[in-house]
Write a protein that holds these residues in place. Structure first.
Motif, PDB file in Angstrom:
ATOM      1  N   TYR A  84       0.845  -1.187   0.000  1.00  0.00           N
ATOM      2  CA  TYR A  84       0.000   0.000   0.000  1.00  0.00           C
ATOM      3  C   TYR A  84       0.887   1.247   0.000  1.00  0.00           C
ATOM      4  O   TYR A  84       1.828   1.355   0.796  1.00  0.00           O
ATOM      5  N   VAL A  85       0.591   2.173  -0.899  1.00  0.00           N
ATOM      6  CA  VAL A  85       1.395   3.381  -1.064  1.00  0.00           C
ATOM      7  C   VAL A  85       0.471   4.594  -1.125  1.00  0.00           C
ATOM      8  O   VAL A  85      -0.547   4.574  -1.831  1.00  0.00           O
ATOM      9  N   SER A  86       0.822   5.643  -0.373  1.00  0.00           N
ATOM     10  CA  SER A  86       0.073   6.898  -0.503  1.00  0.00           C
ATOM     11  C   SER A  86       0.676   7.668  -1.672  1.00  0.00           C
ATOM     12  O   SER A  86       1.848   8.039  -1.641  1.00  0.00           O
ATOM     13  N   CYS A  87      -0.140   7.888  -2.705  1.00  0.00           N
ATOM     14  CA  CYS A  87       0.359   8.404  -3.985  1.00  0.00           C
ATOM     15  C   CYS A  87      -0.358   9.677  -4.431  1.00  0.00           C
ATOM     16  O   CYS A  87      -1.524   9.901  -4.080  1.00  0.00           O
ATOM     17  N   THR A  88       0.342  10.433  -5.239  1.00  0.00           N
ATOM     18  CA  THR A  88      -0.170  11.663  -5.859  1.00  0.00           C
ATOM     19  C   THR A  88      -0.841  12.572  -4.844  1.00  0.00           C
ATOM     20  O   THR A  88      -1.679  13.399  -5.201  1.00  0.00           O
ATOM     21  N   ASN A  89      -0.478  12.371  -3.569  1.00  0.00           N
ATOM     22  CA  ASN A  89      -1.018  13.172  -2.464  1.00  0.00           C
ATOM     23  C   ASN A  89      -2.492  12.909  -2.174  1.00  0.00           C
ATOM     24  O   ASN A  89      -3.054  13.483  -1.253  1.00  0.00           O
ATOM     25  N   THR A  90      -3.161  12.090  -2.975  1.00  0.00           N
ATOM     26  CA  THR A  90      -4.609  11.964  -2.833  1.00  0.00           C
ATOM     27  C   THR A  90      -5.101  10.536  -2.659  1.00  0.00           C
ATOM     28  O   THR A  90      -6.103  10.302  -1.989  1.00  0.00           O
ATOM     29  N   ASN A  91      -4.442   9.578  -3.278  1.00  0.00           N
ATOM     30  CA  ASN A  91      -4.961   8.209  -3.333  1.00  0.00           C
ATOM     31  C   ASN A  91      -4.105   7.222  -2.550  1.00  0.00           C
ATOM     32  O   ASN A  91      -2.882   7.329  -2.522  1.00  0.00           O
ATOM     33  N   LEU A  92      -4.786   6.252  -1.959  1.00  0.00           N
ATOM     34  CA  LEU A  92      -4.108   5.108  -1.371  1.00  0.00           C
ATOM     35  C   LEU A  92      -4.144   4.002  -2.421  1.00  0.00           C
ATOM     36  O   LEU A  92      -5.222   3.551  -2.822  1.00  0.00           O
ATOM     37  N   ILE A  93      -2.954   3.593  -2.870  1.00  0.00           N
ATOM     38  CA  ILE A  93      -2.830   2.607  -3.944  1.00  0.00           C
ATOM     39  C   ILE A  93      -2.300   1.299  -3.370  1.00  0.00           C
ATOM     40  O   ILE A  93      -1.394   1.294  -2.542  1.00  0.00           O
TER      41      ILE A  93
END
Length: 203
Positions: free
Chosen positions: A85-94
């Motif tokens: 799990y990665v917090s990405c683009t400041n908005t989404n949890l991927i």
């Protein structure tokens, strides 16, 4: 004695650099690295990179390769049940498959500002959001989310689960020198320890 200490220190630093850089001419894929986790299943480190938007794998020989690119600004990471799990683009949890790097989970949480991630004993994820001063509580199986902490935090970045007290330990960026706690059930925020240091990033 001072000279010998300096020589030993220099040798140790060179050794550490070689471990992570691999061979002298190995390609360095890191670009503003933010988060790091160890993938025990594949005996490698995984590093999120803010500038390149990539997750880079570093094997036991120091060789670097891309697990996944094109994620935008990415920071906090956590491995759970074969998913990164990665917090990405400041908005989404991927969520990325550890074998292929393919996206297997994608949830929009914030207008901007996701950072640290942690998980409790029940497999519930908690994500810090410095832009809205919130902590998000995410059930990755049910694919649901809720805002846990509504007030009392200021630019939270680092977050870690305290199993003994079923609470989160949180540090923040800015003038807040405190380690704070957030109750995992009702989101109550309390002050735990004044570190004396501003601009705290991770815990």
């Amino acid at each position: 004695e001072v000279k010998m200490f300096r020589m030993l220190l220099a040798a140790a630093l060179i050794g550490i650099c070689l471990v992570f850089a691999g061979a002298p001419h190995a390609q360095n894929l890191l670009s503003a690295p933010e988060g790091i986790v160890f993938d025990y299943e594949h005996n490698r480190y995984l590093v999120s990179n803010w500038n390149s938007g990539a997750v880079v794998a570093i094997d036991s020989n120091g060789t670097q390769s891309y697990l996944r690119g094109g994620l935008g600004n990415c920071s906090g990471m956590l491995i759970l049940d074969g998913i990164l799990y990665v917090s990405c683009t400041n908005t989404n949890l991927i969520g990325l498959d550890l074998e292929t790097g393919a996206t297997v989970f994608d949830m929009a949480l914030s207008p901007s500002g996701l950072h640290g991630i942690t998980v409790d004993a029940a497999g519930i994820l908690y994500v810090a959001d410095w832009s809205t001063n919130n902590i998000y509580k995410v059930d990755p199986v049910a694919q649901t989310s809720q805002t846990l902490a509504h007030q009392g935090l200021s630019r939270p970045l680092g977050i870690e689960y305290d199993a003994a007290n079923h609470r989160l330990m949180v540090v923040s960026f800015g003038s807040n020198n405190w380690i704070q706690s957030v109750d995992c059930l009702d989101g109550t925020v309390e002050y735990v320890l004044n570190t004396g240091f501003p601009n705290l990033d991770d815990i």
